[in-house]
Structure formats: C-alpha cells, structure tokens
Design an enzyme around this catalytic site. Structure first.
Site, short mmCIF file in Angstrom:
data_model
loop_
_atom_site.label_atom_id
_atom_site.label_comp_id
_atom_site.label_asym_id
_atom_site.label_seq_id
_atom_site.Cartn_x
_atom_site.Cartn_y
_atom_site.Cartn_z
N HIS A 206 42.34 43.52 40.28
CA HIS A 206 43.24 42.36 40.26
C HIS A 206 44.67 42.85 40.10
O HIS A 206 45.15 43.04 38.98
CB HIS A 206 42.83 41.41 39.12
CG HIS A 206 43.56 40.10 39.10
ND1 HIS A 206 43.02 38.94 38.58
CD2 HIS A 206 44.80 39.74 39.54
CE1 HIS A 206 43.89 37.94 38.69
NE2 HIS A 206 44.99 38.41 39.27
N HIS B 156 48.42 42.28 42.20
CA HIS B 156 49.24 41.74 43.30
C HIS B 156 50.28 42.80 43.62
O HIS B 156 51.11 43.13 42.75
CB HIS B 156 49.92 40.45 42.87
CG HIS B 156 48.95 39.38 42.45
ND1 HIS B 156 48.53 38.38 43.30
CD2 HIS B 156 48.31 39.17 41.27
CE1 HIS B 156 47.67 37.59 42.67
NE2 HIS B 156 47.52 38.04 41.43
N HIS C 75 41.56 32.95 42.29
CA HIS C 75 42.04 32.72 40.93
C HIS C 75 41.48 31.36 40.49
O HIS C 75 41.66 30.36 41.20
CB HIS C 75 43.56 32.66 40.88
CG HIS C 75 44.25 33.99 41.00
ND1 HIS C 75 44.03 34.87 42.02
CD2 HIS C 75 45.18 34.58 40.19
CE1 HIS C 75 44.79 35.94 41.85
NE2 HIS C 75 45.50 35.80 40.75
N GLU D 94 42.56 30.19 35.16
CA GLU D 94 43.69 30.87 34.48
C GLU D 94 44.41 29.79 33.68
O GLU D 94 44.45 29.83 32.46
CB GLU D 94 44.60 31.53 35.52
CG GLU D 94 45.80 32.28 34.92
CD GLU D 94 46.75 32.86 35.97
OE1 GLU D 94 46.72 32.41 37.14
OE2 GLU D 94 47.55 33.76 35.60
N ASP E 260 47.24 42.64 37.00
CA ASP E 260 47.79 41.44 37.63
C ASP E 260 49.15 41.72 38.29
O ASP E 260 49.20 41.99 39.49
CB ASP E 260 47.88 40.29 36.61
CG ASP E 260 47.86 38.91 37.24
OD1 ASP E 260 47.78 38.79 38.48
OD2 ASP E 260 47.93 37.91 36.48
N ASP E 261 50.23 41.66 37.52
CA ASP E 261 51.59 41.90 38.04
C ASP E 261 52.31 42.82 37.04
O ASP E 261 53.13 42.37 36.23
CB ASP E 261 52.34 40.56 38.15
CG ASP E 261 51.63 39.59 39.07
OD1 ASP E 261 51.73 39.75 40.28
OD2 ASP E 261 50.93 38.69 38.55
N1 ADE Z 1 50.41 35.42 41.92
C1 ADE Z 1 50.73 36.58 41.34
N2 ADE Z 1 50.20 36.63 40.11
C2 ADE Z 1 49.51 35.49 39.92
C3 ADE Z 1 48.73 34.95 38.86
N3 ADE Z 1 48.53 35.60 37.71
N4 ADE Z 1 48.19 33.73 39.02
C4 ADE Z 1 48.40 33.06 40.15
N5 ADE Z 1 49.10 33.51 41.17
C5 ADE Z 1 49.65 34.73 41.07
ZN ZN Z 2 46.63 37.30 39.73
#
Ligand code: ADE
Ligand code: ZN
Length: 343
Positions: free
Chosen positions: A24, A26, A204, A207, A285-286
């Site tokens: 996971h 991005h 997703h 969340e 994630d990011d």
């Molecule tokens: N795009 C990038 N990170 C995300 C996340 N955690 N949830 C939804 N969309 C995303």
């Molecule tokens: Zn994500």
C-alpha cells in the site's frame, strides 16, 4: 521486554533487516519536498512554498480530505517521463534500505491526465524505474492503477480505456481518494470490466468510510485485498467473514495517525486485527506526507503496541502471502523471512 527480544533496540534491529513486501504505497505520496522543489524548478511550475521547511509545516492534517488537497497540489510538479522515473527510483531506493523485497505500487493516472500529462508518460517513467530497481537491487514491483472515487464512473471507464495498451504492465486496479460519499457501489461496472480483463482488484475501504463500504468492496467489486479496512472492526460479523476468507488488509499506521483515523498509535487496531485472525500487513501509504517509510511504520506501531517477534514475523509473512506474486515467488520470500527470524 516482550517475548523474542532482549530490548527495544533488539526489536528495532530486527525490523530493519526483516525481509518484507509493501502493498500500500501511492507513488505520488512518496514525493519528498526536496524533489518537489527540484521538479518545480526543472519544469517551471510555481509552488506556494518558499522552502522545504514551509512544505513540511503544511503537512498537518485533520482528516483525509485535508491531506488530499495538498497531495493533488504536490503532484502538479510531475510532468515528464524523467520526473516519474526519478520519483519512483527515489522510492525504490528507500524501499531497498528498508529490506523491502517486493512492492505493489498505486498510481493515480487521473491526477496527471487531468493536467495534460499523457498516460504513456506516467507509466513509461514508472516502469523504467521498476526495471532498474530489479536489476540493481533485486526488488520486484507490480503496478496498481487507482481510480479517483471523487470523480465519476464514466471518468474511471475512460481511464481503464487509456490503460488498455499497457495491461502487460498493470497487475490490478484500485479505488482511492475521498471515501465518504463515494461508496464502492458507484464503481461496480468498471470494476467488473477490469476483472474480466484479468486484473486483480483492491479498494480503499473502511479508512474513514463505514463497514458497509467494506461489504460493498467485497460483494460488488469482489476485491482481492482491502486497503486500510480499520472500520471493519466495528462489525463483528464482518471481522469473522474477513478472517474466514483470509482477506488481506493493507494497514497504514502512521497514515492513520496523521489523518486522525486514530488519536494515538497506542489505540491503533493492528494488534486487535491480528488477534482476531485478520491478515493485516503494515505499509506506509504516502510516506513523504505521513513522516515515515515502511520500517518507520513497523517501528512506531511495534513500540506503541509492544509487538512481539512472532507478531512482526506474521506481519512480514502476511505481506508476502497477500501479494500478487505467484506461488513459487511467495515460497521463496517466506523461506527468507523464516530463515531471517531463526538466525
Ligand atoms: N490517496 C493517497 N492516499 C490515500 C489514502 N490514504 N486514502 C485515500 N486516498 C488516497
Ligand atoms: Zn492509500
């Protein structure tokens, strides 16, 4: 100290070199402020920050949408094939440093095509970095195309059309962006078409959205994995179903903290998920926006929840079994994890 480790330092060292997969991530969320500035200059793009410190200071979020607004703005510096190569190569170098042996990376083509960047530019730059990282580090990579759920299903269909010439480089499709108000049901048809094309399916769900969205991801999109899935824990029947199905959840602890999905990592549901028999994994994630790559996520959640060696090995094994690798590759990676944990 918890079973298996003499000290917190001992556990930290174990995490550092533990072979793992990241499922996971991005790629646009791995854009570090330093590279953002470099690309802004290279491409003559104006950004509303004077320096790297100002960028980092802007990364204070109270929910998912707060983050997404700045994330879509940040990716505006990406224009050329070389930009996408540099972005992906930088992430893969970080992954290598974290003992990541396999990655399944999300990309958001609609965040680029809407700005006039061709689908081909994006996928060519990312793929070239995949090939180089495999040659250089032995890391294998797969690519997952995400549809932006705040846009229409028609726009998602057009994105899938644009991907058709590149299906040899795309392992699956996913669903990301603003969750609440954009349930999986909105995308039932485009996911059915992706499935018929032989693509793997992830989404997703749970969340910020309710357990009902996780049910829709299972029943309507027919997902192979759930991304996040935290709010599944509110529904015991759903937990039992996910456990019985062996459904992998790609959990992102530091993301959850930064987006206020949890108030405190000590209250993070990861340990509860493992105890409930859910196939949870740990992911970043990011990472540029949330303050840490995959090992920082393992480390933070291990400290907060006092995870044992057995927990950490389970998480790493889950990252392999939940991947889209073939059985032979999975067996090799699992054997490497087991050998590492015995050594
Ligand atoms: N795009 C990038 N990170 C995300 C996340 N955690 N949830 C939804 N969309 C995303
Ligand atoms: Zn994500």
């Amino acid at each position: 100290m918890h079973d298996g480790f003499a000290s917190p330092e001992d556990r930290a060292a174990f995490i550092t070199a533990l072979p793992k997969a990241e499922l996971h991530l991005h790629i646009e969320g791995s854009l570090e402020p330093e590279l953002m500035f470099e690309l802004a200059q290279r491409n003559g793009v104006a950004i509303p920050f004077a320096n790297v410190e100002e960028v980092r200071a802007a990364y204070a979020f109270s929910n998912l949408q707060d983050f997404l607004d700045i994330y879509y703005q940040g990716m505006g510096v990406l224009h050329t094939e070389q930009d996408f190569y540099d972005l992906t190569a930088a992430y893969l170098s970080r992954a290598q440093a974290d003992a990541v042996r396999h990655v399944e990376i999300f990309f958001d083509p609609q965040g680029h095509t809407a700005r006039g960047v061709a689908f081909e530019t994006v996928i060519t730059g990312i793929s070239r970095a995949f090939d180089d990282a495999q040659a250089r580090y032995g890391i294998t990579s797969k690519l997952i195309l995400c549809f932006l759920r705040h846009l229409s299903e028609t726009a998602a269909e057009a994105t899938l059309d644009a991907a058709l010439p590149y299906l040899d480089r795309i392992a699956g499709v996913g669903l990301d962006s603003s969750e609440v108000g954009h349930p999986p049901a909105k995308f039932e048809r485009v996911f059915a078409r992706a499935r018929a094309l032989g693509l793997k399916i992830v989404a997703h769900a749970g969340e910020e959205g309710p357990p009902a969205y996780v049910y829709e991801a299972l029943d309507l999109l027919k997902v192979d994995r759930i991304d996040h899935g935290n709010r599944s824990l509110e529904d015991l029947a759903l937990v039992a179903r996910l456990a019985a199905a062996g459904m992998t959840l790609t959990v992102c602890p530091l993301s959850n903290l930064k987006l206020c999905v949890v108030d405190d990592l000590a209250a993070h549901p990861l340990k509860t998920m493992l105890e409930a028999g859910l196939h949870a994994t740990v992911n970043s994630d990011d990472p540029s926006y949330f303050g840490g790559y995959v090992n920082a996520n393992y480390q933070a959640v291990a400290d907060a929840l006092d995870l044992s060696k057995a927990d950490l090995v389970t998480l790493a094994r889950n990252s392999i079994t939940g991947s889209f690798l073939d059985d032979a590759a999975k067996s090799e990676h699992l054997a490497a994890i087991d050998a590492y944990s015995r050594a």
